[in-house]
Design an enzyme around this catalytic site. Structure first.
Site, PDB file in Angstrom:
ATOM      1  CG  ASP A 275      44.707  25.081  19.612  1.00 43.41           C
ATOM      2  OD1 ASP A 275      45.394  23.998  19.301  1.00 43.41           O
ATOM      3  OD2 ASP A 275      43.565  24.999  20.029  1.00 43.41           O
ATOM      4  CB  SER A 276      50.392  23.725  19.259  1.00 45.87           C
ATOM      5  OG  SER A 276      50.263  23.286  17.766  1.00 45.87           O
TER       6      SER A 276
ATOM      7  CD  GLU B 257      41.236  20.752  21.654  1.00 47.87           C
ATOM      8  OE1 GLU B 257      40.840  21.058  22.737  1.00 47.87           O
ATOM      9  OE2 GLU B 257      42.222  21.338  21.377  1.00 47.87           O
TER      10      GLU B 257
ATOM     11  CG  ASP C   6      43.561  23.326  16.002  1.00 46.26           C
ATOM     12  OD1 ASP C   6      42.446  22.724  16.054  1.00 46.26           O
ATOM     13  OD2 ASP C   6      44.488  23.206  16.701  1.00 46.26           O
TER      14      ASP C   6
ATOM     15  CD  GLU D  45      47.379  16.167  22.139  1.00 43.87           C
ATOM     16  OE1 GLU D  45      46.346  16.923  21.275  1.00 43.87           O
ATOM     17  OE2 GLU D  45      48.280  16.758  22.825  1.00 43.87           O
TER      18      GLU D  45
ATOM     19  CE  LYS E  37      43.400  19.571  15.688  1.00 43.17           C
ATOM     20  NZ  LYS E  37      43.203  19.991  17.008  1.00 43.17           N
TER      21      LYS E  37
HETATM   22  O1  KIV Z   1      47.374  22.191  17.876  1.00 42.21           O
HETATM   23  C1  KIV Z   1      47.900  21.470  17.457  1.00 42.21           C
HETATM   24  O2  KIV Z   1      48.896  21.460  16.878  1.00 42.21           O
HETATM   25  C2  KIV Z   1      47.255  20.019  17.523  1.00 42.21           C
HETATM   26  C3  KIV Z   1      48.028  18.778  17.234  1.00 42.21           C
HETATM   27  C4  KIV Z   1      49.276  18.591  18.213  1.00 42.21           C
HETATM   28  C5  KIV Z   1      47.086  17.623  17.146  1.00 42.21           C
HETATM   29  O3  KIV Z   1      46.226  19.936  17.918  1.00 42.21           O
END
Ligand code: KIV
Length: 274
Positions: free
Chosen positions: A44-45, A115, A83, A182, A113
């Site tokens: 989600d980055s 959190e 994510d 992280e 993934k």
């Molecule tokens: O969103 C992302 O790219 C991440 C990684 C930096 C672990 O969560």
């Protein structure tokens, strides 16, 4: 043949490092796949890196699905990890399982993934019981930026370090197959990696994790405005060379060296953790 969580567990058992990169499009996915990356995280980055948003909170399920589909089209061997965006799983168990299944059915991701620790126990359990591999994420969790008060190293004092360890055990019990750590001190990440049977993947958490993840744009040095301490630029020009260098350095324990890690825990505090 598509890489699998089973293969990553075997890598941990054999002490072989797992390589992961966050990437968001067809072309990058093809390059990463040719370089034999283990896992492509459609993180989600992308909210910040690709869409120019201020944080990761506003990106939606529909937007995440578009990018995950593009990566799925480009990568034939890498494990594709999607994510789950903010509020696609925190809101209810039903949202968690139905949004996780959208990633598998609509965008052909191989796992998801999310959190959090204790508070997402039921979500991890439901999704993993449905046969969808779940990767958890602890330490600096960007979806909680408003609670954490900034992008800061986590687990620096006894209480918060012990909480991260406790949460790590909880997410493993819930059925998570892997854990991203992280921005935590490298000795804390070392301790967690030795306690857990599932692999840990570090970002800003030092060399003792079972694998590493960096954002594709960061390892290429494409963001000239800002470089976090844990980011290394592997090549500014040729993406394939940069990715090959990154994989080589992770596999051989060269990256992340001390320079790219946080060494904030003293031995006395470390002895008190269990
Ligand atoms: O969103 C992302 O790219 C991440 C990684 C930096 C672990 O969560």
């Amino acid at each position: 043949m598509r890489k699998s969580m089973l293969g990553f567990s075997e890598k941990k058992a054999k002490n072989e490092k797992i390589t992961m990169v966050s990437a968001y499009d067809y072309h990058s996915a093809k390059i990463l796949d040719v370089c034999d990356i283990d896992i492509i995280l459609v993180g989600d980055s992308l909210a910040m890196v690709v869409l120019g948003m201020q944080d990761t909170l506003s990106v939606t399920m529909d937007e995440m699905l578009i990018f995950t589909k593009a990566v799925s089209r480009g990568a034939k061997k890498a494990f594709i990890l999607a994510d789950m965006p903010f509020m696609s799983y925190q809101s209810s168990d039903y949202d968690a399982i139905s949004n996780a299944s959208r990633f598998i059915k609509e965008s052909h991701a191989n796992g998801v993934k999310l959190e959090g620790g204790k508070e997402v126990f039921s979500k991890i359990k439901l999704i993993s019981q449905a046969g969808i591999p779940v990767v958890a994420h602890l330490g600096l969790t960007p979806q909680s930026i408003n609670t954490l008060g900034g992008y800061k190293v986590q687990g620096r004092d006894l209480h918060s370090a012990q909480k991260i360890i406790d949460d790590a055990k909880i997410i493993q019990d819930a059925g998570a197959s892997m854990l991203v750590l992280e921005c935590i001190p490298l000795k804390l990440a070392q301790k967690i990696s030795s306690i857990l049977s599932i692999p840990t993947i570090g970002i800003g958490s030092g060399k003792y994790c079972d694998g590493q993840v960096l954002v594709y744009h960061d390892l290429l040095g494409l963001n000239q405005d800002f470089k976090a301490k844990f980011v290394k630029h592997f090549d500014d020009f040729n993406p394939k060379v940069a990715v090959e260098r990154y994989i080589h350095e992770v596999k051989n324990g060269i990256f992340p060296s001390q320079e790219y890690s946080f060494d904030f825990l003293d031995e006395e505090l470390l002895d008190k953790l269990y």
